[in-house]
Write an enzyme that holds these catalytic residues in place. Sequence first.
Site, PDB file in Angstrom:
ATOM      1  N   HIS A 171      -0.192  -4.600  -1.072  1.00 50.36           N
ATOM      2  CA  HIS A 171       1.042  -3.975  -1.459  1.00 50.36           C
ATOM      3  C   HIS A 171       2.101  -4.984  -1.969  1.00 50.36           C
ATOM      4  CE1 HIS A 171       1.566  -0.184   1.219  1.00 50.36           C
ATOM      5  NE2 HIS A 171       0.654  -0.510   1.680  1.00 50.36           N
ATOM      6  N   ASP A 382       7.794  -9.796  -7.021  1.00 52.13           N
ATOM      7  CA  ASP A 382       7.725  -8.700  -5.724  1.00 52.13           C
ATOM      8  C   ASP A 382       6.590  -7.701  -5.720  1.00 52.13           C
ATOM      9  OD1 ASP A 382       8.846  -7.160  -3.969  1.00 52.13           O
ATOM     10  OD2 ASP A 382      10.406  -7.080  -4.724  1.00 52.13           O
TER      11      ASP A 382
HETATM   12  C1  GDG Z   1       6.369  -4.528   0.521  1.00 48.22           C
HETATM   13  C2  GDG Z   1       6.389  -5.553  -0.891  1.00 48.22           C
HETATM   14  C3  GDG Z   1       6.260  -3.061  -2.015  1.00 48.22           C
HETATM   15  C4  GDG Z   1      16.118  -1.893   4.018  1.00 48.22           C
HETATM   16  N1  GDG Z   1      16.568  -2.281   4.669  1.00 48.22           N
HETATM   17  C5  GDG Z   1      16.674  -1.014   5.787  1.00 48.22           C
HETATM   18  C6  GDG Z   1      15.852  -0.417   4.937  1.00 48.22           C
HETATM   19  N2  GDG Z   1      14.838  -0.787   3.317  1.00 48.22           N
HETATM   20  C7  GDG Z   1      13.497  -0.169   3.143  1.00 48.22           C
HETATM   21  C8  GDG Z   1      13.871   0.166   1.799  1.00 48.22           C
HETATM   22  C9  GDG Z   1      12.716   0.068   1.118  1.00 48.22           C
HETATM   23  C10 GDG Z   1      11.833  -1.032   2.684  1.00 48.22           C
HETATM   24  O1  GDG Z   1      12.815  -1.604   2.952  1.00 48.22           O
HETATM   25  C11 GDG Z   1      11.428  -2.154   0.876  1.00 48.22           C
HETATM   26  O2  GDG Z   1      10.620  -2.257   0.274  1.00 48.22           O
HETATM   27  P1  GDG Z   1      10.401  -2.998  -0.857  1.00 48.22           P
HETATM   28  O3  GDG Z   1       9.482  -2.763  -1.542  1.00 48.22           O
HETATM   29  O4  GDG Z   1      12.225  -2.956  -1.344  1.00 48.22           O
HETATM   30  O5  GDG Z   1      10.257  -4.199   0.168  1.00 48.22           O
HETATM   31  P2  GDG Z   1       9.021  -4.951   0.438  1.00 48.22           P
HETATM   32  O6  GDG Z   1       9.693  -4.418   2.501  1.00 48.22           O
HETATM   33  O7  GDG Z   1       9.287  -6.356   0.750  1.00 48.22           O
HETATM   34  O8  GDG Z   1       7.589  -4.376   1.383  1.00 48.22           O
HETATM   35  C12 GDG Z   1       7.002  -4.478  -2.135  1.00 48.22           C
HETATM   36  C13 GDG Z   1       6.536  -2.401  -0.746  1.00 48.22           C
HETATM   37  O9  GDG Z   1       5.627  -3.255   0.231  1.00 48.22           O
HETATM   38  C14 GDG Z   1       5.313  -1.237  -0.630  1.00 48.22           C
HETATM   39  O10 GDG Z   1       4.295  -1.657  -0.980  1.00 48.22           O
HETATM   40  O11 GDG Z   1       6.990  -2.347  -2.997  1.00 48.22           O
HETATM   41  O12 GDG Z   1       6.754  -5.300  -3.078  1.00 48.22           O
HETATM   42  O13 GDG Z   1       6.837  -6.706  -0.672  1.00 48.22           O
HETATM   43  O14 GDG Z   1      11.962   1.225   1.205  1.00 48.22           O
HETATM   44  O15 GDG Z   1      15.053   1.210   1.722  1.00 48.22           O
HETATM   45  N3  GDG Z   1      15.580   1.390   5.594  1.00 48.22           N
HETATM   46  C15 GDG Z   1      16.557   1.397   6.136  1.00 48.22           C
HETATM   47  N4  GDG Z   1      17.893   0.313   6.620  1.00 48.22           N
HETATM   48  C16 GDG Z   1      18.058  -1.027   5.899  1.00 48.22           C
HETATM   49  O16 GDG Z   1      18.906  -1.269   6.488  1.00 48.22           O
HETATM   50  N5  GDG Z   1      16.468   2.521   6.291  1.00 48.22           N
END
Ligand code: GDG
Length: 475
Positions: A171, A382
């Site tokens: 990921h 990212d």
């Molecule tokens: C890894 C990789 C890759 C955040 N705060 C809250 C909340 N979130 C949710 C967001 C989003 C998720 O968390 C974060 O996803 P990201 O992709 O932005 O980043 P990582 O956590 O670093 O994820 C990344 C991912 O895996 C998938 O393969 O895209 O590059 O680093 O969905 O919405 N959700 C809620 N409350 C919050 O306060 N409900």
Amino acid sequence: MPTVTNAAGAGQHDFVVVASRLPVDRVEDPDGEAGWRPSPGGLVTALEPVLREADGVWIGWSGDAGPAPGAFEANGLDLVGVGLSAEQVRDYYEGFCNTTLWPLYHDVISAPQFERRWWEAYVAVNRSFAAAAAAAAAPGATVWVHDYQLQLVPRMLREQRADVRIGFFNHIPFPGYEIFAQLPWRRQVVEGLLGADLLGFQRRADATNFLRACRRAAGLLTKGNTIRVRDADGVREVQAAAFPISIDSAALEAIARRDEVRKRAADIRLALGRPDTLLLGIDRLDYTKGILHRLTAYRELLDEGRLGPHVVLVQVASPSRERVEAYRTLRDEVELIVSRINGEHAEVGSPLVHYLHQSYPREEMAALYLAADVMLVTPLRDGMNLVAKEYVACRYDERGALVLSEFTGAADELTSAFLVNPHDINGLKDAIVRAATVSPAEARRRMRSMRRQVREHDVAHWAATFLDALKQAPG
Ligand code: GDG
């Protein structure tokens, strides 16, 4: 045909997901009774239909130190909890996963630490996950292993169960070889991954970096996407390719369209004093996300008076990895600059940065996305960044603008965003101003094109494409 080496000990599931975390959290009711609450994420949404159809099971860790919860059912899904001792949480999870691999794979934004004790814990925990997978998989099953916490599982599993088909998805980014080569256990990690039949990465560049690591760290031959591996059973061919992950776009859009969510979006703008422009950042509080760069750009724009009279920034920074030192330091730095911006520019009753170190339900996130004029996604590195895709999915009104770092996987797909290099603070400032002042017609054109991409390439498409390729992989 592959042989069933462990048929006697084989399990009963035709589809096995192995991920660092279970899709549920342990909760206690007021009487002290323990239970499980679903923690819905993109991965479980995507894999749930496959799990149900194929009599699947999900193997993962609960997030708490203690003995293995073992097999149980929650929300109609079969789950197997792997146990981590308090020492393993410290050495494997906080140590090797979050203080060695995470910074190393994100281009050493923070300096990785290499501790031999942590590596030993990583090997031991990967062995527990592999044993659980070997016990759960039916003869000839498909096993899908996820992410950097479990890179040794594919090989460990193959050694016990040569009959199963193994896929692995990374990921986070896979770094260039000059960086990966710092890892004292680089050969073992490459060989661990090569136990899989198919290795999936977010971007083409990550797959290319991995293919190079196979040549350099393990001396293997590669041709196109294929790596030739010699093991106990002779020569195998392993594939490495890009499968960009996505979100459940339709479900999120449906939340954003609900009356109460639209009302909440309007109420948020009201509570902020009806700003002319609302800027929004939503991230886990992580040093890869470029939160400090974004705040610096905003602060300079305010200093220079370039943002117009009433421009407000809401920054949600959800708590993350709070026991790891680099995350505690980051929190201090973010909170310092937030309070400086407010101290220097705000008036009584109207702060200019609304900083929220909290987690919110999905409905509140959708309302924030819908309320924001400009979404700021500025990571230094990212794998994908789902927040960028979520913003686009929520904007059924075809309004709003996305400022997006080139160093995210999402930038390869969302090419109609305002793309930026977050290290270039002047360039970032210009992009924020352009996004905040874009004409409605241009904003609509850009948003339409991004929405088409996110609608057509959702998380179900991602899972189906990967599992199809796994079926076809030479093995
Ligand atoms: C890894 C990789 C890759 C955040 N705060 C809250 C909340 N979130 C949710 C967001 C989003 C998720 O968390 C974060 O996803 P990201 O992709 O932005 O980043 P990582 O956590 O670093 O994820 C990344 C991912 O895996 C998938 O393969 O895209 O590059 O680093 O969905 O919405 N959700 C809620 N409350 C919050 O306060 N409900």
